[in-house]
Design an enzyme around this catalytic site. Structure first.
Site, PDB file in Angstrom:
ATOM      1  N   SER A  46     -16.943  17.414   1.065  1.00 49.80           N
ATOM      2  CA  SER A  46     -16.207  17.530   2.324  1.00 49.80           C
ATOM      3  C   SER A  46     -17.066  18.032   3.471  1.00 49.80           C
ATOM      4  O   SER A  46     -17.901  18.910   3.326  1.00 49.80           O
ATOM      5  CB  SER A  46     -15.027  18.466   2.157  1.00 49.80           C
ATOM      6  OG  SER A  46     -14.487  18.749   3.425  1.00 49.80           O
ATOM      7  N   GLY A 103       0.838  -1.199   0.000  1.00 52.63           N
ATOM      8  CA  GLY A 103       0.000   0.000   0.000  1.00 52.63           C
ATOM      9  C   GLY A 103       0.867   1.241   0.000  1.00 52.63           C
ATOM     10  O   GLY A 103       1.896   1.288   0.669  1.00 52.63           O
ATOM     11  N   ARG A 126     -20.094  13.206  12.653  1.00 49.02           N
ATOM     12  CA  ARG A 126     -20.632  12.561  11.454  1.00 49.02           C
ATOM     13  C   ARG A 126     -21.760  11.589  11.746  1.00 49.02           C
ATOM     14  O   ARG A 126     -22.759  11.561  11.045  1.00 49.02           O
ATOM     15  CB  ARG A 126     -19.500  11.812  10.752  1.00 49.02           C
ATOM     16  CG  ARG A 126     -18.508  12.771  10.168  1.00 49.02           C
ATOM     17  CD  ARG A 126     -17.367  12.062   9.509  1.00 49.02           C
ATOM     18  NE  ARG A 126     -16.569  13.062   8.811  1.00 49.02           N
ATOM     19  CZ  ARG A 126     -15.446  12.810   8.188  1.00 49.02           C
ATOM     20  NH1 ARG A 126     -14.972  11.582   8.160  1.00 49.02           N
ATOM     21  NH2 ARG A 126     -14.785  13.769   7.580  1.00 49.02           N
ATOM     22  N   HIS A 177     -18.320   5.626   3.966  1.00 47.47           N
ATOM     23  CA  HIS A 177     -17.175   6.465   3.684  1.00 47.47           C
ATOM     24  C   HIS A 177     -15.873   5.899   4.233  1.00 47.47           C
ATOM     25  O   HIS A 177     -14.811   6.078   3.667  1.00 47.47           O
ATOM     26  CB  HIS A 177     -17.456   7.828   4.314  1.00 47.47           C
ATOM     27  CG  HIS A 177     -16.338   8.785   4.242  1.00 47.47           C
ATOM     28  ND1 HIS A 177     -15.766   9.144   3.048  1.00 47.47           N
ATOM     29  CD2 HIS A 177     -15.651   9.459   5.185  1.00 47.47           C
ATOM     30  CE1 HIS A 177     -14.791  10.003   3.285  1.00 47.47           C
ATOM     31  NE2 HIS A 177     -14.691  10.185   4.566  1.00 47.47           N
ATOM     32  N   LEU A 214      -6.477  11.365   7.983  1.00 39.73           N
ATOM     33  CA  LEU A 214      -5.176  11.780   7.465  1.00 39.73           C
ATOM     34  C   LEU A 214      -4.173  11.815   8.606  1.00 39.73           C
ATOM     35  O   LEU A 214      -3.036  11.378   8.485  1.00 39.73           O
ATOM     36  CB  LEU A 214      -5.290  13.161   6.812  1.00 39.73           C
ATOM     37  CG  LEU A 214      -6.286  13.277   5.653  1.00 39.73           C
ATOM     38  CD1 LEU A 214      -6.245  14.673   5.055  1.00 39.73           C
ATOM     39  CD2 LEU A 214      -5.986  12.261   4.583  1.00 39.73           C
TER      40      LEU A 214
END
Lengths: 635, 124
Positions: free
Chosen positions: A282, A38, A328, A399, A439
């Site tokens: 986003s 990866g 979320r 997601h 991230l």
């Protein structure tokens, strides 16, 4: 199952761990080979850093270039506890927000370490030339994300993932240029080779030639991303899959919390059966966009003709202190609820508005364009509607997966020598991930955690030579060949894509945002039937000895079929609502998710028991020494 | 990229992000160049099969930032040399690349790259 969390106070754990780690002297590092599978944020950053340290690194990616990894698609930003905005942020607050955001289903020690190294990530990326947004005075600027009351998200327009990946990729390519690492593009990992109980290599298929190859190493790093594509429709890249992780599971690695998936609240709604994937808008848009639906059921007037007092800004109404920036899971469930009530908008009734009219009025079109220009353009390209003039329509979509291979504090699986980084592991996000944390986790694992813990493993373990001539390599290669032959046996039948689409429908229906006992049992039955039909009837055109995307897909779908069942088994077992998942039997009187800490405050790690056997669950109890388990209240 | 499309900074050696100040306009301008996705449309559109738009975008992204300053000259020279070595054509300023670019990378970066090359050769 030893999670190897260092003893002592939370703040000192990582420092102590690093000090107690065994080291490999610089001159000896070149004697060790590490395979990294990866090349996204976690893989590229780990590979570059290990190569800088002096290890021999072999990087594998199924893309034509490492820079094509799906990390590139992340839009909004990356969190870090820098407190540059002087608004009360700290390592402890980022840690607390992340633990709370994850609904208290993550390890304290891991999450604290993540928050602790977050600031170094920003420094590292700035040094690489990542063009983060700046203030006029030249300092770094921030924006807010869901689940936080401080501004700690760094961003590079709407393409933060791309810029961070290019940073990691440039570090990787620098090491490649210096001949410190080998790069194997278009090679897909199809199995893990285990020698004497330790991960020692992989079997890959060259996607251009179809050639199968074995590779040996002293440690194997999987940074292969998440399996959200199991739902067929998701915001993941079409190629993202579970195969590498699932093969490791079948070789003995534990799979943890597989049912924890994240349903992102702001995606472009589904339009019909022809669609192959969904597109994310986003979460940063919720900084300035206001979410609403009409107050009346079935109100089909165009949005501009619905007066303000007939609109329900439901997030602001239900969660006044976080408003449109509720986490979320909460925002997704609220959207589902208003649509289930019949107040959804658009032709399908499965969408809500995200409206920028107020923001444009107050800040001006130009400011909004600077902040979100590329997102607005992307939305217009896909929907043919101009979000500067009409509100966006959004709906939740799969997601991200919080579940993944089980790892200890060192990010090592229960299989010694197998390290799992980024979305592929289960470690940091509990039952729900906060925005701009993926991230952060990928880069934390790759730049700042794994390079230390892999060194500790290599320095502290006696490894016998594992040459390619070892019988384990031939054995595993044989298994891979047999599987490909089995997949290719039919001369006619149904495409793997069709099976995948049907699998996705079962999962979305029964193992999505809301789950219940009967539904999950039904899903398990349906998945078994579908799996049998798959092996019976799947048809792969073309040959296995050259490029064949149908064969690639069929192999991935075959693994999804097995993982899907485990997801449902895991979801069935967890009879509480937590994070993104509403277990319908476990709700508060107001219809909010009800967690059950007395029974389910653990990580469910599943062990493969052989073909056709039910997986065995191991519980890792979660111990909270620093934070108090509380009801998540964003009101 | 391995010919110089990076800053030589190992993991863990970075200074605090706010030590290197970059004005907003300059940061935005660097971002314009950094937006390149490496799709190759510019090369495909070019009658000379030149990769100048791609190379110039990478060079000018880093040339505008203080982080890229130490290796600024060698980066420009080495990346162009690598491009030539790999058989890409030369730029004849037709602008087809800019027209084809999905990320609206401007041809002005090519002009700036030429200036970078000239400067590094003149001053070396």
């Amino acid at each position: 199952m030893d999670s190897r969390i260092p003893a002592g106070d939370l703040q000192g754990k990582w420092t102590r761990c690093k000090f107690e780690n065994k080291l490999v002297a610089p001159a000896n590092r070149k004697k060790f080979t590490v395979i990294v599978v990866g090349s996204g944020l976690a893989g590229a950053s780990a590979a570059a850093t290990l190569a800088e340290q002096g290890y021999k690194v072999k990087v594998f990616t199924y893309h034509d270039s490492p820079r094509r990894a799906h990390s590139i698609a992340a839009q909004g930003g990356i969190n870090a506890a820098k407190n540059y905005q002087n608004d009360g942020d700290s390592v402890y607050r980022l840690f607390y927000d992340t633990i709370k955001g994850g609904d208290f289903r993550a390890r304290e020690a891991n999450v604290y370490r993540l928050a602790e190294v977050s600031a170094s990530i920003i420094d590292q990326c700035v040094a690489q030339g990542v063009p983060f947004a700046r203030e006029y005075g030249g300092t770094l600027t921030n924006r807010s994300f869901g689940g936080a009351q401080v501004s700690r998200t760094f961003y590079a327009r709407g393409q933060t993932g791309q810029q961070l990946l290019l940073g990691a990729y440039s570090a990787l390519m620098r090491q490649y240029g210096l001949k410190h690492l080998e790069l194997h593009a278009r090679e897909e990992m199809l199995d893990l080779v285990v020698v004497d109980g330790k991960a020692r290599g992989i079997v890959t298929r060259n996607l251009k030639t179809g050639a199968l190859q074995t590779h040996t190493a002293d440690a194997v790093v999987l940074a292969t991303g998440g399996y959200g594509n199991i739902f067929y429709l998701s915001t993941n890249a079409k190629k993202s899959n579970a195969t590498a992780a699932w093969r490791a599971y079948k070789r003995g690695a534990l799979m943890a919390n597989p049912c924890f998936t994240q349903i992102h609240p702001t995606c472009i709604p589904v339009t019909g059966d022809h669609q192959s994937k969904l597109t994310l808008m986003s979460e940063s848009l919720r900084n300035d966009g206001r979410v609403w639906v009409p107050k009346a059921k079935g109100d089909k007037r165009p949005p501009s003709q619905i007066p303000v007092d007939e609109r329900d800004y439901y997030l602001e109404r239900m969660y006044p202190s976080f408003g449109n920036l509720a986490p979320r899971d909460i925002a997704s469930r609220a959207a589902k609820r208003v649509c289930d009530e019949g107040r959804g908008v658009g032709s399908s009734g499965l969408a809500v508005y995200l409206d920028f009219a107020d923001a444009i009025r107050v800040q001006g079109k130009e400011t909004i364009e600077t902040k979100y220009g590329n997102l607005f353009a992307m939305y217009e390209k896909i929907t043919d509607e101009n979000p500067y003039e009409v509100p966006m329509r959004i709906y939740p979509a799969v997601h991200y997966v919080m579940g993944g291979l089980w790892v200890d504090y060192h990010l090592m699986s229960n299989l010694p020598g197998l390290f799992v980084l980024g979305e592929a592991n289960f470690s940091d996000h509990g039952a729900n991930r906060l925005g701009a944390s993926a991230l952060m986790q990928g880069l934390a694992d790759g730049y700042f955690v794994a390079p230390y813990t892999i060194g500790n493993y290599l320095g502290g373990t006696k490894l016998a030579p594992a040459p390619l001539s070892h019988e384990a390599f031939a054995g595993t290669l044989g298994d891979v060949k047999a599987r490909i032959a089995l997949l290719s046996k039919n001369k006619s039948g149904t495409s793997a894509l069709e099976f995948h689409r049907n699998l996705g429908k079962i999962l979305w229906e029964h193992c999505g945002m809301a789950r219940n006992d009967a539904g999950l049992k039904k899903a398990i039955g349906e998945i078994k039937t579908l799996r049998e039909a798959f092996w019976e009837d799947v048809f792969i055109p073309g040959s296995e000895t050259n490029m064949n995307s149908e064969l690639e897909l069929a192999g991935r779908v075959a693994d999804f079929m097995e993982l899907a069942e485990l997801m449902c088994v895991d979801a069935l077992e967890r009879k509480e609502s937590c994070g993104g998942h509403l277990r319908e039997e476990s709700q508060t009187p107001e219809g909010e998710a009800q967690r059950d800490d007395s029974k389910y405050c653990y990580v469910a790690a599943w062990q493969y028991q052989g073909e056709g056997q039910p997986a065995k669950m191991h519980k890792e109890n979660l111990v909270f020494e620093n934070v108090k388990l509380a009801e998540r209240n964003y009101k | 990229m391995s010919a110089g499309g990076f800053t030589s900074v190992n993991t863990g050696t970075a200074v605090d992000g706010n030590v290197l100040l970059v004005g907003e306009a300059r940061a935005e301008s660097a971002m314009d160049a950094a937006a390149c996705i490496g799709c190759g449309a510019c090369v495909a559109a070019c009658k000379n099969a030149s990769a100048m738009l791609f190379v110039s975008a990478k060079v000018m992204h880093l040339a505008q930032l203080p982080q890229g300053e130490p290796e600024r000259k060698t980066r420009a020279v080495n990346m162009v040399a690598q491009m030539d070595k790999e058989g890409f054509g030369s730029c004849s300023n037709t602008g087809a690349c800019e027209a084809a670019c999905p990320k609206e990378i401007s041809v002005k970066h090519i002009a700036k790259l030429s200036r970078e090359i000239l400067k590094s050769k003149a001053c070396s």
